[in-house]
Write an enzyme that holds these catalytic residues in place. Structure first.
Site: not given
Lengths: 499, 499
Positions: B264-265, B268, B294
């Protein structure tokens, strides 16, 4: 006037906050920043520097200080407010002497020069650095020209790092020390050398790290207000007082860099952690000078950390961690970590020879400023002086005139503070031993709270409220005095080498 | 006008540099700062924020923008300079609407409120937070009052995070999704549950970390321009573009937090690393919106990281690292990491239920702004809605209305962007699969360069040049559309649960 003082404190707080942010950026740059971030980091630092400079030289601040000067002079001169104004005036006058164009040009020259120095040192080719150093010298001379005439032009440079210290005083101090130190080294060189081979073997890195942590925790380094990380060139950083970070390096095959580096940085850091909380966000939240700062790092590194009582306590603990030392006696270990051998590199020099590296640099810097030595002749002059003082000649410029980064940063007038720090450390040490008669016994039991308490009360808590000579005088009863240092060296090495 | 553009770019560069410095301070605060440094850090951040606000709202900048507006309107609207001016005008107008006193009061209320929330959550006692939240709501309403009247007052809040997005549009999108998602969950709940017990066992921490690094290195996360550290609440930070840092947390007894958090990070971070280098030190060096941001994190975490093709490649590698998984088939593993069970906590929610947590928050925020729900009634309303949407009732407020930090920071209008991000991720995914027909095959071979290349070219490189709806339209041919998302959920979970 209360209101004006409040206004001044607000401005100083802003400057302190920007300085704190810059300190975090600097720490990050040398520890964790990914390589790709370097250019952006330079820009961030540049912009914060510019904003700080605008505030520090603003005409409003100048007017405010004009109004406060007389008021401050009417106060008890030792009050925070009186000192605050005094230093604010000093800083303002210094900052406003430099034309904006000069500051910009200086930043550009330094950026280029720093790069050129790194390359020149890597290739050991002084000619790559020479034109840049010539520009630096020209800038240094212009810098001096912005200030009122002093007894010696070098005074202006010294004053940046050692406020109000005069070249003549430094020279007098060094002239008293040098012949005795040269003589001591000569005497040592005629004696059989001590053994330090056991320091050069494999030492587990984590174990080294943990031992360093154990030692500085015992010293009183405050982990709630600090942390330790690895860095190729150890330094103490962070925004100060409640966030003071140290770095160390660990050589897996040589014991010294980690332990003595860690104690050294912890010495600097405990000074910064000990600054009075009343000084937070003021212009006084700093060491009195670089020499006084160095006196703290050197005290913990050498007077404590290279002493026999210290190892009487810690050597059994070290042997537990590193059983390969079980065959090495405490006496052998103590002598080994205090080995004296004239060497080429300042940062690797032992206690007995270190100051000579500094004196050489001071003499060259003075000669450059006086126009007596040209930049192009520096390597030759350097090498001749090394032979004269230490009996060694650098085989190349990387291990000679190119070894230090300072000149490439435009820093001239800085080196003396290292040697002065050594002198001050022993001068304070004599006084501490008078005030704490059983200090040696305490160290032998691994107790350092009385020592740290003394330093806190006499030195740390005052921050930059006193000029360095004023502080040393206040604490020891005399200005910086080389005699205790020379006495200390002779006694210590006389015992180790049987002179 | 060239000269004026240059002037504007200089100001934007200064703001970017300060923002970059603030980002480093923020990253440091959540990773390495010693606890004692917190108060000083708050002051440093406050001063940098104040300096940035002064520059961002200065009358000189306003005059410059007035002069540039007409010029920019005459340019090709997709040129950097045209967009630069457009966003600078937008940002200036927003910043200057807020009176200085409001900004100061807001900062104070938030600082207090944040502390109160932490205590209230720790004690699970909403009454401790209630008076602070009431002040926050009052501030939010005042914030809205500084802006021109919109169709719905909530539009003003949404616009901070999702520029130009309207409440009515978000509501329409959510209204289309909600019943289908509720129905899907109901259908799943009537089927036998899949097994995920093997995810809850001891997993060596270093091994987990290394596996995460292996995966995101394969994705294309650039370690030259980033790094990964541990943090209790993982986030992506750092000054951006050439220095984008991620954080992760490792649970020694549960496999999911590390791997899905890391992906997820990294999603980003790869967005921020992919911003055009031409956008450096401008106001465009940012994601198009929080929802678009997102969409990137969710794509790598869910559409890639929770897909069968991904694990067809990586599962054997994972089993090598963790032999305790040797008895767990790929099919079982895949179903286990995609288990659906309605839960109390948003950040732990699975793909099928996540959006419902968001819709609940949007509805409550709208009701608060409309004055239809009082702060004191929030816990009750929250719990009733949880029962209605997810069939579960929080046993206490810590696991109910107090679970998220956002309101205590004064952030209202933020939550929707999480759900919109999910929708956008699948909408983009459909388009990507048209443009890269063998994408699934590539993922099955551990190849991600075509995927990342597509995202770089279509999304990342533009930064904030386009409004979010404009960008989605440009790339997919339509504005944000919930249909692909619903289709995706039904197909994926239909297969897993045999619906």
């Amino acid at each position: 006037m209360e209101e004006k003082i409040k206004q001044l404190r607000n401005t100083l707080a802003e400057l302190a906050d920007i300085g704190g942010a810059q300190a975090v950026l600097g720490w990050d740059q040398q520890t964790y920043m990914p390589p790709g971030g370097a250019e952006q980091r330079g820009q961030q630092a540049g912009t914060l520097g510019k904003l700080a400079h605008q505030i520090a030289t603003s005409p409003e601040l100048g007017r405010l200080l004009d109004e406060l000067k007389t008021y401050a002079a009417s106060l008890d001169p030792d009050l925070d407010d009186a000192r605050l104004v005094k230093f604010a005036v000093r800083d303002y006058e210094q900052a406003t002497r430099l034309p904006q164009e000069f500051v910009v040009e200086q930043a550009q020259v330094i950026a280029m020069s720093n790069q050129a120095w790194a390359e020149a040192r890597a290739r050991s080719d002084f000619s790559l650095f020479q034109p840049h150093l010539e520009k630096i010298v020209e800038l240094v001379n212009r810098y001096i020209s912005f200030f009122p005439k002093t007894d010696h032009p070098y005074d202006v440079l010294l004053d940046q790092f050692e406020p109000e210290m005069k070249t003549a005083d430094v020279k007098k101090i060094f002239d008293a020390v040098r012949p005795q130190q040269v003589e001591l080294i000569k005497a040592i060189s005629e004696k059989p050398q001590v053994d330090d081979s056991f320091l050069h073997q494999a030492f587990d890195e984590k174990n080294q790290w943990d031992f360093g942590v154990e030692v500085i925790t015992a010293f009183g380094y405050d982990w709630q207000r600090g942390r330790q990380d690895k860095a190729p060139h150890p330094f103490t950083g962070g925004p100060g007082i409640n966030d003071v970070r140290i770095t160390t390096r660990v050589d897996p095959n040589f014991f010294n860099p980690m332990i003595f580096g860690t104690m050294h940085e912890a010495g600097h850091a405990m000074y910064d952690q000990g600054l009075g909380q009343n000084l937070l966000r003021t212009n006084l939240a700093n060491g009195a000078s670089l020499a006084v700062h160095e006196s703290q790092s050197r005290m913990w590194e050498n007077l404590v950390g290279r002493s026999l009582p210290f190892w009487q306590h810690f050597y059994p603990r070290l042997q537990e961690r590193f059983p390969q030392l079980n065959g090495v006696s405490l006496d052998t270990f103590y002598k080994g970590i205090n080995i004296v051998h004239p060497s080429l590199i300042r940062v690797e020099a032992d206690e007995a020879t270190y100051n000579l590296h500094i004196m050489l640099r001071l003499e060259l810097e003075m000669a450059i400023v006086e126009g007596k030595v040209a930049v192009k002749d520096l390597p030759e002059t350097w090498n001749a002086r090394m032979q004269e003082y230490l009996g060694v000649t650098p085989p190349d410029d990387a291990r000679g005139v190119l070894q230090d980064i300072h000149w490439s940063w435009g820093l001239m007038g800085y080196f003396s503070t290292y040697a002065l720090g050594n002198l001050v450390s022993v001068q304070l040490w004599e006084k501490i031993n008078q005030d704490i008669p059983d200090l040696e016994e305490q160290i032998r039991s691994g107790k350092f709270d009385a020592l740290l308490g003394w330093l806190r009360e006499k030195i740390h808590v005052h921050g930059r409220k006193f000029m360095p000579q004023e502080l040393v005088q206040k604490v020891t009863g005399s200005k910086i005095d080389p005699a205790p240092y020379v006495k200390y060296l002779k006694a210590k090495y006389g015992q180790i080498y049987g002179l």
